[in-house]
Design a protein around this motif. Structure first.
Motif, short mmCIF file in Angstrom:
data_model
loop_
_atom_site.label_atom_id
_atom_site.label_comp_id
_atom_site.label_asym_id
_atom_site.label_seq_id
_atom_site.Cartn_x
_atom_site.Cartn_y
_atom_site.Cartn_z
N ARG A 140 0.83 -1.21 0.00
CA ARG A 140 0.00 0.00 0.00
C ARG A 140 0.86 1.25 0.00
O ARG A 140 0.39 2.33 -0.28
CB ARG A 140 -0.94 0.01 1.21
N HIS A 144 2.04 4.78 -4.70
CA HIS A 144 0.88 5.63 -4.39
C HIS A 144 1.01 6.95 -5.14
O HIS A 144 2.10 7.48 -5.30
CB HIS A 144 0.80 5.88 -2.90
N GLN A 153 -2.10 7.28 2.99
CA GLN A 153 -2.58 5.90 2.96
C GLN A 153 -3.98 5.77 3.55
O GLN A 153 -4.72 4.85 3.20
CB GLN A 153 -1.59 4.98 3.71
N ASP A 154 -4.35 6.68 4.44
CA ASP A 154 -5.69 6.65 4.99
C ASP A 154 -6.72 7.07 3.95
O ASP A 154 -7.91 6.84 4.12
CB ASP A 154 -5.80 7.58 6.20
N VAL A 157 -8.08 3.82 -1.24
CA VAL A 157 -8.98 2.66 -1.26
C VAL A 157 -8.49 1.72 -2.34
O VAL A 157 -8.29 2.13 -3.49
CB VAL A 157 -10.44 3.07 -1.55
N GLU A 158 -8.27 0.45 -1.99
CA GLU A 158 -7.93 -0.56 -2.98
C GLU A 158 -9.05 -1.58 -3.04
O GLU A 158 -9.53 -2.05 -2.00
CB GLU A 158 -6.61 -1.27 -2.63
N ASP A 169 -9.70 -3.12 0.31
CA ASP A 169 -8.46 -3.01 1.09
C ASP A 169 -7.88 -4.37 1.47
O ASP A 169 -7.57 -4.62 2.63
CB ASP A 169 -8.70 -2.17 2.36
N GLU A 201 -16.65 3.78 -0.80
CA GLU A 201 -15.63 4.08 0.22
C GLU A 201 -15.01 5.45 -0.01
O GLU A 201 -14.68 6.17 0.94
CB GLU A 201 -14.56 2.99 0.20
N ARG A 219 -7.87 2.51 6.69
CA ARG A 219 -8.14 1.24 6.03
C ARG A 219 -9.25 0.50 6.76
O ARG A 219 -9.26 0.41 7.98
CB ARG A 219 -6.87 0.39 6.00
N ALA A 221 -10.79 -3.07 5.92
CA ALA A 221 -10.75 -4.23 5.03
C ALA A 221 -11.98 -5.11 5.20
O ALA A 221 -12.56 -5.22 6.28
CB ALA A 221 -9.49 -5.05 5.31
N ASP A 235 -7.58 -10.44 4.59
CA ASP A 235 -6.25 -10.20 5.14
C ASP A 235 -5.33 -11.38 4.93
O ASP A 235 -4.16 -11.33 5.30
CB ASP A 235 -6.35 -9.89 6.64
#
Length: 608
Positions: A140, A144, A153-154, A157-158, A169, A201, A219, A221, A235
């Motif tokens: 992550r 970027h 990173q906050d 969204v992945e 995520d 999201e 994140r 997830a 995860d």
């Protein structure tokens, strides 16, 4: 750079979310820079990227396109996305990635109205940078785009898809096997759903402060196997090749057979799925998303689209098959053209799905009485019960309401819960004129009179009707002297700038297109009466509606569906959630009536 032409609809309905006036809200959205990226090499990821662009263009005016699609920049996809965004909002500020990694406005930099603004060329970090990435990066923190702020990173969204599983995520390596090779590709419908989940999201990030504890600040997830409606642990990386039973969270629930018992869960059939002949009732936001999704899959069939209406400006906020030029178009004709010509570029080729437009309402034609398969994308409980009253053997339904969306399947009429079982009244309900009167802050008698006379709100009433159950107030004679719109303007229901737009409309149209279809939905107990934009919400509902039909036509997939017939998703909560809802047949519903049951049996005999 400018917000879309339909922004006034968005602003009117979004005001309770941000508790700001339209100008302040416009400044807030102008300050958001949305990065859209695709790193997955799945073919379905390209369609998902284009859907994300489609949805983004309906709210965000500044969009940064950087589709890697593997190790190299995909300039063809970039330009395709740019053209799509520009068709929806001609004044959007679109930033394109070039081969050397720089950002530019591409063809737009020389166009009037698309001046390049300081701070929006990737050279600094002004504004709120939010990123949606389709596919799982190796980290992550790797690759970027757009900002070096500590909290970047906050605001990333992945989303990804693997088979029928959608992940938000996911952990690094989620889409790869232990040996480093790619896991099974995501089904095109799963990828489209991933895009809609991702845009949901993004909204939670952009409006985190206004949404309170429902906003997204880091994140979050989670995942869902769309086929089984089972939650999925994202995860953990993929631990087995496609079809083996080690990854049971993705293919089984306690109520669904496991892959170990019945073999591998297929992504799709080897041959095109024959969807047969079916009706799509409703050419609105959900119906258009369903049609778009079905045009993306490898399937054949004949879809009859039923809707009586034309496209209005407010519709553009959430109708995924509409562009700026489509205001006034007949909805069913527009859908036929869009699917036939692949106007939104998802499948890469013309769809093999045949579309037959039927302008009108359900029940206008006798052939509706013989419908075997119906996709229901309607707005009201009354209209859904009308469809159920024709006793289709297979009905698939999707809807949006306060903060959430839902989808359901109704097969074996008179045996399992029918469509009407979800909506059949168990207590007295308000009449239309009462609902409208409450929404526009007027007395029920005055609204009923305008409905009865079918009179535009820009004219006074010709007379005040005498109805015993609705006594007229002492000043009712004023209604024959002052047009309803004047009082709506004074009360703030309609803005002064919108007088000409609504003066020649009926109060019913005002309620439908201005109140109900303003582009956003009220969200219960949030601060104020927060609202959520309909674009991603309706799109996801339509995709899941399409998926229900697709699964039903594939015996191997139909056998794996969740036992629950009704499912829901709260778009403001994120993952994890419980999707399935128990549903029993409703006592005294029309599916208990022997006449309706006999008709459903006759339809089934005609369509074995």
């Amino acid at each position: 750079m400018a917000l879309p032409a339909f922004f006034s609809r968005v602003a009117d309905s979004l005001r309770p979310v941000a508790n700001v006036d339209p100008d302040t809200l416009a400044d807030k959205l102008h300050d958001v820079r949305l990065h859209l990226d695709v790193v997955s090499q799945d073919d379905g990821a390209k369609g998902a990227f284009l859907l994300a662009c489609n949805l983004a263009a309906r709210l965000y005016p500044v969009i940064d396109l950087r589709p890697s699609h593997g190790s190299s920049r995909d300039e063809t996809l970039t330009h395709q996305a740019r053209d799509l965004i520009r068709a929806i909002n001609p004044d959007a500020d679109i930033l394109l990635a070039t081969r050397n990694g720089a950002a530019s406005l591409g063809e737009a930099e020389d166009e009037p109205g698309h001046d390049h603004e300081p701070g929006r060329d990737g050279s600094d970090d002004t504004g709120l940078a939010v990123s949606l990435r389709l596919g799982v990066s190796f980290s992550r923190n790797a690759g970027h785009i757009g900002t070096t702020q500590p909290s970047a990173q906050d605001r990333l969204v992945e989303v990804s898809a693997r088979g029928w599983t959608v992940a938000v995520d996911p952990a690094e390596g989620w889409d790869r096997l232990d040996d480093g090779t790619s896991a099974e590709p995501g089904h095109p419908l799963a990828w489209l759903a991933a895009a809609a989940f991702g845009m949901s999201e993004v909204f939670r990030i952009v409006f985190a402060a206004e949404l309170g504890d429902r906003g997204r600040t880091g994140r979050q997830a989670g995942g869902i196997d769309l086929l089984t409606a089972a939650p999925v642990d994202v995860d953990a990386p993929a631990s087995s090749p496609f079809g083996e039973a080690a990854d049971t969270t993705a293919v089984a629930t306690s109520e669904a057979p496991s892959s170990a018992d019945e073999g591998p869960v297929p992504i799709a059939e080897a041959e095109p799925v024959d969807l047969g002949e079916f009706f799509l009732v409703g050419g609105g936001a959900i119906g258009q998303a369903a049609a778009l999704a079905l045009s993306e899959v490898d399937a054949v069939g004949v879809m009859h689209v039923v809707d009586p209406e034309t496209v209005t400006l407010s519709n553009l906020q959430r109708y995924v098959l509409t562009r700026a030029k489509d205001v006034g178009a007949v909805k069913v004709d527009l859908m036929q053209e869009a699917v036939k010509n692949n106007a939104f570029g998802l499948a890469g080729a013309a769809s093999r799905l045949e579309i037959k437009p039927l302008r009108g309402k359900w029940g206008d034609s006798e052939e509706h009485l013989d419908a075997h398969q119906v996709l229901v994308a309607l707005d009201t409980a009354r209209d859904r019960i009308t469809v159920a009253a024709t006793a289709p053997r297979h009905a698939y339904n999707a809807w949006t309401q306060v903060a959430d969306l839902g989808w359901s399947r109704h097969e074996e009429f008179s045996v399992k819960p029918c469509l009407a079982c979800l909506y059949y009244p168990s207590r007295p309900r308000s009449h239309d004129h009462e609902l409208i009167a409450e929404a526009v802050r007027q007395t029920p008698l005055r609204v009923l009179a305008y409905l009865t006379y079918n009179l535009p709100i820009g004219y006074p009433l010709p007379s005040v009707p005498a109805i015993a159950e609705l006594p007229a107030p002492p000043d009712a004679v004023r209604w024959t002297q002052v047009a309803l719109i004047e009082d709506l303007l004074d009360d703030g229901v309609v803005e002064q700038t919108q007088r000409n737009e609504w003066a020649d409309k009926t109060v019913g149209l005002l309620y439908r297109d201005g109140i109900c279809a303003g582009g956003l939905l009220p969200v219960g107990d949030l601060p104020g009466e927060a609202l959520v934009p309909l674009a991603h919400q309706s799109a996801l509902a339509g995709i899941l509606l399409a998926a229900e039909l697709y699964w039903s036509r594939s015996p191997s997939l139909a056998a794996r569906r969740a036992s629950q017939v009704e499912h829901r998703y709260d778009v403001l909560r994120g993952f994890p959630q419980v999707f399935g809802r128990p549903r029993e047949r409703t006592p005294h519903c029309l599916c208990e009536d022997t006449f309706f049951a006999a008709h459903a049996g006759a339809v089934e005999a005609d369509h074995p």
